[in-house]
Design a protein around this motif. Structure first.
Motif, short mmCIF file in Angstrom:
data_model
loop_
_atom_site.label_atom_id
_atom_site.label_comp_id
_atom_site.label_asym_id
_atom_site.label_seq_id
_atom_site.Cartn_x
_atom_site.Cartn_y
_atom_site.Cartn_z
N GLU A 294 0.86 -1.19 0.00
CA GLU A 294 0.00 0.00 0.00
C GLU A 294 0.90 1.24 0.00
O GLU A 294 1.76 1.38 0.87
N VAL A 295 0.71 2.12 -0.97
CA VAL A 295 1.57 3.29 -1.11
C VAL A 295 0.72 4.53 -1.42
O VAL A 295 -0.47 4.43 -1.71
N THR A 296 1.40 5.67 -1.34
CA THR A 296 0.82 6.94 -1.79
C THR A 296 1.72 7.50 -2.87
O THR A 296 2.93 7.65 -2.66
N PHE A 297 1.15 7.79 -4.02
CA PHE A 297 1.90 8.46 -5.08
C PHE A 297 1.63 9.96 -4.95
O PHE A 297 0.48 10.40 -5.01
N ALA A 298 2.70 10.74 -4.71
CA ALA A 298 2.56 12.17 -4.48
C ALA A 298 3.24 12.95 -5.60
O ALA A 298 4.36 12.63 -6.00
N ILE A 299 2.56 13.97 -6.09
CA ILE A 299 3.10 14.76 -7.19
C ILE A 299 2.71 16.22 -7.02
O ILE A 299 1.57 16.55 -6.67
N ARG A 300 3.68 17.12 -7.24
CA ARG A 300 3.46 18.55 -7.08
C ARG A 300 2.67 19.12 -8.27
O ARG A 300 2.79 18.63 -9.39
N PRO A 301 1.87 20.16 -8.05
CA PRO A 301 1.04 20.73 -9.13
C PRO A 301 1.82 21.20 -10.34
O PRO A 301 1.35 21.09 -11.48
N SER A 347 -0.53 23.51 -11.85
CA SER A 347 -0.18 24.92 -12.02
C SER A 347 0.55 25.11 -13.34
O SER A 347 1.34 24.26 -13.76
N SER A 348 0.26 26.23 -13.98
CA SER A 348 0.86 26.54 -15.27
C SER A 348 1.50 27.91 -15.21
O SER A 348 0.87 28.89 -14.80
N LEU A 349 2.78 28.01 -15.59
CA LEU A 349 3.51 29.28 -15.56
C LEU A 349 3.01 30.18 -16.69
O LEU A 349 2.92 29.76 -17.84
N ASN A 350 2.69 31.42 -16.36
CA ASN A 350 2.24 32.38 -17.36
C ASN A 350 3.43 33.10 -17.97
O ASN A 350 3.73 34.25 -17.64
N ALA A 351 4.13 32.41 -18.87
CA ALA A 351 5.36 32.94 -19.45
C ALA A 351 5.09 34.03 -20.49
O ALA A 351 5.95 34.85 -20.79
N THR A 352 3.88 34.02 -21.05
CA THR A 352 3.50 35.06 -22.01
C THR A 352 2.23 35.75 -21.52
O THR A 352 1.56 35.27 -20.60
N ARG A 353 1.87 36.87 -22.14
CA ARG A 353 0.71 37.64 -21.68
C ARG A 353 -0.60 36.95 -22.04
O ARG A 353 -1.63 37.18 -21.42
N GLY A 354 -0.58 36.15 -23.08
CA GLY A 354 -1.77 35.43 -23.48
C GLY A 354 -1.55 33.94 -23.39
O GLY A 354 -0.53 33.47 -22.90
N THR A 355 -2.55 33.17 -23.83
CA THR A 355 -2.41 31.71 -23.82
C THR A 355 -2.96 31.13 -25.12
O THR A 355 -3.96 31.60 -25.66
N GLU A 356 -2.24 30.13 -25.63
CA GLU A 356 -2.67 29.49 -26.87
C GLU A 356 -3.71 28.41 -26.63
O GLU A 356 -4.36 27.93 -27.55
N ASP A 357 -3.88 28.02 -25.38
CA ASP A 357 -4.81 26.94 -25.05
C ASP A 357 -5.69 27.37 -23.87
O ASP A 357 -5.51 26.89 -22.75
N PRO A 358 -6.61 28.31 -24.11
CA PRO A 358 -7.42 28.81 -22.99
C PRO A 358 -8.38 27.74 -22.47
O PRO A 358 -8.98 26.99 -23.22
N LEU A 359 -8.47 27.69 -21.16
CA LEU A 359 -9.39 26.76 -20.50
C LEU A 359 -10.27 27.54 -19.54
O LEU A 359 -9.82 28.46 -18.87
#
Length: 379
Positions: A294-301, A347-359
């Motif tokens: 039995e384990v826990t898989f942990a991953i950062r956002p 989490s997604s870094l906002n490297a540009t002022r806009g986004t090519e894949d808006p959600l």
């Protein structure tokens, strides 16, 4: 061996087998009546280390600091400083100084009088006091405020006066109890780097108590994470964040996603984890957990990618729906609800002022991550 996180400096005596700890807590217990604040704790701190005691309120971190300063005595166990047992030595005879969260400046004294107070109490000659005070004022960049009273200073300036007074006597160890708690966020962030530079300049051992994870991660060479009077993990900031030793540490430091499951299959160092809620995860490093564990898989956002289109290839691709969005300026945090109901943070870094894949809310979304992005926890 691949390093975890960026290397800040080569200073790492804890990795040297012949290095001798400067401060040692040996099986220290402290009780207040029926309440155990510190429970059989052992800990080593090295000379010139910037060490942080991190934990929630009531975990025992301030009690440890007060025992090192001499304001409290251990119920049992030993505290050693440079090989000397500190039991029975009063605070004023210990080569340590403590800076409190409240700063405790004398309101009727000027800045220079506050800084020189301890030196005067020790009987230092006036000429020597003047020289030392001038040196401290220059060090904390307050020379032009020498004649001011504390109420004429900003919060950050009062903090630096208290710091200068604490190091004026040149203690072997400086203890800092929530030193930046009274400052606003921006000033606190600036002062963290000032403290780091000052510690390097003076070459002293700093031990700081804080409940602020970011503060500990920024300043400390190593962090001890405490819970209920016990040490849960001692490691560098990068190791604590990237390789937490337990579910508690993983959950306490930063944001994290956890998938409870069982090791279904081992493949060398890697494994397939069957999550309890129907998700299958491939990981490149499952440690020493055998099949059936039995384990826990942990991953950062930040290790998780979010997309409106299904990624091609790869092992760990999960479908969901955008449940919530938080725009923070430098990054955007998505809460994606999987088909089984579990909500995953990405989490997604906002490297540009806009986004090519808006959600947007309620959009179908795909999350994906590399098989070496997370960590498998067995405790």
């Amino acid at each position: 061996m691949k390093s975890l996180g960026n290397i800040r400096r080569e200073f790492a005596p804890w990795n040297q087998p012949d290095a001798k700890p400067y401060i040692q807590f040996k099986n220290v217990t402290k009780r207040f009546g029926d309440f155990t604040a510190v429970n059989n704790l052992s800990l080593s701190i090295y000379e010139r280390e910037f060490f942080a005691l991190l934990g929630a309120s009531g975990c025992g971190k301030s009690t440890l600091l007060r025992m090192l300063a001499g304001f409290e005595e251990p119920t049992s166990g030993q505290i050693l400083l440079d090989g000397q047992d500190l039991r029975g030595i009063p605070p004023y005879r210990r080569p340590v100084n403590m800076m409190f969260q409240s700063y405790a400046l004398f309101p009727h004294m000027t800045v220079e009088q506050n800084i020189g107070f301890g030196l005067k109490q020790d009987g230092m000659a006036k000429a020597d006091i003047d020289t030392r005070v001038a040196e401290m004022l220059k060090l904390v960049k307050l020379s032009q405020f020498a004649k001011r009273k504390p109420h004429q200073l900003s919060g950050g300036q009062r903090q630096r006066v208290a710091l200068a007074r604490a190091v004026a006597k040149r203690p072997k160890v400086l203890l800092l109890d929530e030193p930046l708690g009274a400052l606003d966020k921006k000033l606190r962030e600036e002062t963290q780097f000032e403290l780091m530079d000052l510690q390097q300049t003076l070459g002293l051992t700093f031990v700081v108590v804080t409940h602020d994870q970011e503060e500990a991660m920024t300043m400390a060479d190593r962090i001890a994470i405490l819970d209920k009077g016990e040490v849960m993990q001692v490691a560098t900031p990068a190791e604590v964040y990237e390789a937490p030793g337990s579910r508690f540490v993983a959950d306490f430091v930063g944001n994290i996603n956890m998938f409870e499951g069982k090791v279904a299959e081992r493949d060398g160092a890697g494994a397939t984890i069957a999550s309890a809620n129907g998700v299958t995860i491939r990981t490149a490093n499952a440690g020493d957990a055998p099949a059936g564990t039995e384990v826990t898989f942990a991953i950062r956002p930040e290790k998780i990618k979010v997309s409106s289109k299904k990624p091609e290839g790869g092992d760990n691709v999960l479908e969901g729906e955008v449940y919530d969005i938080a725009y923070l300026g430098d990054m955007t945090i998505f809460h994606v609800q999987l088909g089984n109901g579990q909500v995953v943070k990405a989490s997604s870094l906002n490297a540009t002022r806009g986004t090519e894949d808006p959600l947007s809310w309620d959009d179908k979304a795909w999350i994906s991550f590399r098989n070496d992005a997370g960590v498998v926890l067995t405790r």
